[in-house]
Design an enzyme around this catalytic site. Structure first.
Site, mmCIF file in Angstrom:
data_model
loop_
_atom_site.group_PDB
_atom_site.id
_atom_site.type_symbol
_atom_site.label_atom_id
_atom_site.label_comp_id
_atom_site.label_asym_id
_atom_site.label_seq_id
_atom_site.Cartn_x
_atom_site.Cartn_y
_atom_site.Cartn_z
ATOM 1 N N ASP A 1 0.837 -1.200 0.000
ATOM 2 C CA ASP A 1 0.000 0.000 0.000
ATOM 3 C C ASP A 1 0.873 1.251 0.000
ATOM 4 O O ASP A 1 2.029 1.206 0.432
ATOM 5 C CB ASP A 1 -0.856 0.050 1.280
ATOM 6 C CG ASP A 1 -2.021 -0.920 1.240
ATOM 7 O OD1 ASP A 1 -2.400 -1.386 0.152
ATOM 8 O OD2 ASP A 1 -2.568 -1.205 2.330
ATOM 9 N N ARG B 1 -1.284 -0.644 -8.520
ATOM 10 C CA ARG B 1 -2.675 -0.292 -8.204
ATOM 11 C C ARG B 1 -2.746 1.230 -8.256
ATOM 12 O O ARG B 1 -1.972 1.908 -7.573
ATOM 13 C CB ARG B 1 -3.057 -0.763 -6.799
ATOM 14 C CG ARG B 1 -4.445 -0.257 -6.367
ATOM 15 C CD ARG B 1 -4.629 -0.276 -4.848
ATOM 16 N NE ARG B 1 -4.659 -1.598 -4.294
ATOM 17 C CZ ARG B 1 -4.289 -1.883 -3.038
ATOM 18 N NH1 ARG B 1 -3.833 -0.923 -2.247
ATOM 19 N NH2 ARG B 1 -4.344 -3.115 -2.591
HETATM 20 P P1 FDA Z 1 -14.017 9.689 -4.786
HETATM 21 O O1 FDA Z 1 -13.451 9.931 -3.418
HETATM 22 O O2 FDA Z 1 -14.045 10.813 -5.759
HETATM 23 O O3 FDA Z 1 -15.447 9.091 -4.619
HETATM 24 C C1 FDA Z 1 -16.293 8.831 -5.714
HETATM 25 C C2 FDA Z 1 -17.573 8.209 -5.222
HETATM 26 O O4 FDA Z 1 -17.271 6.936 -4.652
HETATM 27 C C3 FDA Z 1 -18.257 8.958 -4.083
HETATM 28 O O5 FDA Z 1 -19.088 9.972 -4.558
HETATM 29 C C4 FDA Z 1 -19.017 7.850 -3.393
HETATM 30 O O6 FDA Z 1 -20.174 7.533 -4.124
HETATM 31 C C5 FDA Z 1 -18.068 6.700 -3.515
HETATM 32 N N1 FDA Z 1 -17.188 6.596 -2.328
HETATM 33 C C6 FDA Z 1 -15.872 6.901 -2.256
HETATM 34 N N2 FDA Z 1 -15.390 6.666 -1.040
HETATM 35 C C7 FDA Z 1 -16.424 6.216 -0.317
HETATM 36 C C8 FDA Z 1 -16.568 5.805 1.034
HETATM 37 N N3 FDA Z 1 -15.561 5.804 1.896
HETATM 38 N N4 FDA Z 1 -17.785 5.396 1.423
HETATM 39 C C9 FDA Z 1 -18.828 5.368 0.570
HETATM 40 N N5 FDA Z 1 -18.767 5.765 -0.694
HETATM 41 C C10 FDA Z 1 -17.580 6.178 -1.133
HETATM 42 N N6 FDA Z 1 -5.360 5.229 -0.763
HETATM 43 C C11 FDA Z 1 -4.058 5.447 -0.464
HETATM 44 O O7 FDA Z 1 -3.668 6.580 -0.210
HETATM 45 N N7 FDA Z 1 -3.177 4.384 -0.437
HETATM 46 C C12 FDA Z 1 -3.559 3.119 -0.746
HETATM 47 O O8 FDA Z 1 -2.728 2.203 -0.718
HETATM 48 C C13 FDA Z 1 -4.924 2.898 -1.071
HETATM 49 N N8 FDA Z 1 -5.375 1.654 -1.377
HETATM 50 C C14 FDA Z 1 -6.661 1.505 -1.854
HETATM 51 C C15 FDA Z 1 -7.101 0.256 -2.282
HETATM 52 C C16 FDA Z 1 -8.351 0.109 -2.849
HETATM 53 C C17 FDA Z 1 -8.789 -1.239 -3.334
HETATM 54 C C18 FDA Z 1 -9.206 1.252 -2.975
HETATM 55 C C19 FDA Z 1 -10.544 1.133 -3.624
HETATM 56 C C20 FDA Z 1 -8.800 2.460 -2.499
HETATM 57 C C21 FDA Z 1 -7.549 2.602 -1.915
HETATM 58 N N9 FDA Z 1 -7.128 3.823 -1.400
HETATM 59 C C22 FDA Z 1 -5.804 3.987 -1.067
HETATM 60 C C23 FDA Z 1 -8.113 4.898 -1.146
HETATM 61 C C24 FDA Z 1 -8.226 5.860 -2.319
HETATM 62 O O9 FDA Z 1 -7.044 6.594 -2.432
HETATM 63 C C25 FDA Z 1 -9.411 6.817 -2.140
HETATM 64 O O10 FDA Z 1 -9.231 7.564 -0.967
HETATM 65 C C26 FDA Z 1 -10.768 6.144 -2.094
HETATM 66 O O11 FDA Z 1 -10.829 5.038 -2.950
HETATM 67 C C27 FDA Z 1 -11.875 7.135 -2.506
HETATM 68 O O12 FDA Z 1 -11.648 7.594 -3.817
HETATM 69 P P2 FDA Z 1 -12.542 7.190 -5.086
HETATM 70 O O13 FDA Z 1 -11.605 6.887 -6.194
HETATM 71 O O14 FDA Z 1 -13.475 6.111 -4.741
HETATM 72 O O15 FDA Z 1 -13.258 8.509 -5.534
#
Ligand code: FDA
Length: 311
Positions: free
Chosen positions: A130, A182
């Site tokens: 990560d 990732r």
């Molecule tokens: P964004 O935050 O723009 O959200 C888009 C939409 O997704 C929201 O409007 C909502 O509908 C939904 N959504 C997002 N987060 C949600 C939540 N918590 N609860 C409910 N709905 C939500 N980060 C990092 O810094 N280091 C890492 O190693 C990882 N590893 C990682 C693994 C995996 C498998 C995932 C999916 C994510 C990570 N992350 C991470 C976290 C990542 O950086 C990020 O903070 C979250 O995925 C939220 O970003 P989105 O891309 O979903 O978009």
């Protein structure tokens, strides 16, 4: 403002000690964390596998402060890999370098991670490193490039965050190595000296990076719940004739289960990140910071469950 407050609270151990004793807070955590023990987490993986979804198990716990804690975390990861193999589950593992001793000494950290990678290689499994806050980015990438990837290239991958200015260059470098990446947006509170302050720039960079990864990368993971980013990925894959076997989507446990199932139904690969363990508080606070309306959502579902139980 609320996001920053939640991220600040994530770093307060005294609040965690208070919260952990509170039954209601523990039930809050259940939405995003697959229990406190490996056994409950493996049950969650089994349920995901039954829905056609792979998993990545993450033992929650951020920086460790002494050598014996780092060694114990390494042993726990080895046990996770062995149980995944014994129970024939479709799951790999994700770990954080600070949980393996990065804040204590580089050599300690490399030794602990290599012991986990050695077991992953013996069992034909995979370990994702990560990415943490920007103060660790350079060290994590350097350790990956120089000490982990050369000996374990088929069994280890890294994470890159589209909110950082440097990430497009890091993506090109990783593609050159054929390293598995990732891609996510990034979850930490970063200054504008290193990260795009505006969501639209983070998203635009996410799209640029996902194009480069799909075109030139090695089985990248596109980790997002953002429907615009998901659409950008499937559209580009179809346009460039990149088949579903060439990459996977990843989402977090408990987030957008509807989209997880929909993408699987459409024939795309999906892996869900399954965190577990007693140290769930900072993880939960970061999830709430991403979407403060989760506070209301979770409060509502706990209230509904409580009413149901009383009936
Ligand atoms: P964004 O935050 O723009 O959200 C888009 C939409 O997704 C929201 O409007 C909502 O509908 C939904 N959504 C997002 N987060 C949600 C939540 N918590 N609860 C409910 N709905 C939500 N980060 C990092 O810094 N280091 C890492 O190693 C990882 N590893 C990682 C693994 C995996 C498998 C995932 C999916 C994510 C990570 N992350 C991470 C976290 C990542 O950086 C990020 O903070 C979250 O995925 C939220 O970003 P989105 O891309 O979903 O978009």
């Amino acid at each position: 403002m609320l996001r920053q407050t939640l991220l600040y609270l994530a770093d307060q151990p005294a609040i965690f000690r208070f919260v952990r004793r509170n039954g209601l807070a523990r039930r809050f955590a259940h939405r995003f964390v697959a229990g406190e023990t490996l056994e409950t987490a493996l049950d969650a993986v089994r349920q995901l596998n039954a829905r056609g979804i792979s998993a990545s198990l993450d033992l929650l716990g951020e920086s460790v402060h002494n050598e014996s804690e780092a060694l114990a975390t390494g042993r726990e990861y080895t046990r996770m890999l062995e149980e995944i193999d014994r129970q024939q589950l479709d799951s790999n593992v994700s770990l954080k370098l600070t949980a393996m001793g990065l804040d204590i000494a580089d050599e300690l950290c490399v030794g602990v991670v290599q012991s986990v990678l050695e077991r992953a290689r013996q069992l034909g499994n995979f370990v994702r490193i990560d990415m943490e806050g920007s103060e660790y980015t350079e060290r994590t990438i350097r350790m990956f490039d120089e000490r982990l990837y050369p000996s374990y290239s088929a069994h280890v991958g890294i994470v890159l965050q589209s909110y950082l200015y440097r990430t497009q260059t890091d993506v090109a470098h990783a593609n050159g190595l054929r390293a598995r990446v990732r891609l996510c947006k990034g979850a930490y509170d970063e200054p504008d000296t290193v990260a795009f302050p505006d969501k639209q720039d983070v998203d635009a960079n996410f799209v640029r990076c996902l194009h480069a990864l799909l075109r030139d990368g090695n089985y990248p993971a596109i980790a997002t719940h953002d429907e615009a980013m998901l659409r950008a990925t499937t559209t580009f894959a179809k346009q460039e004739r990149i088949g579903p076997e060439r990459f996977e989507f990843q989402m977090l446990y408990g987030v957008r289960r509807d989209l997880q199932d929909q993408l699987v139904r459409e024939g795309w690969r999906m892996r869900v990140y399954v965190p577990f363990g007693t140290q769930w508080y900072p993880y939960l606070m970061r999830r709430l910071a991403e979407r403060p309306s989760n506070l209301a959502f979770i409060a509502g579902s706990v209230a509904r469950e409580t009413l149901r139980l009383r009936r």
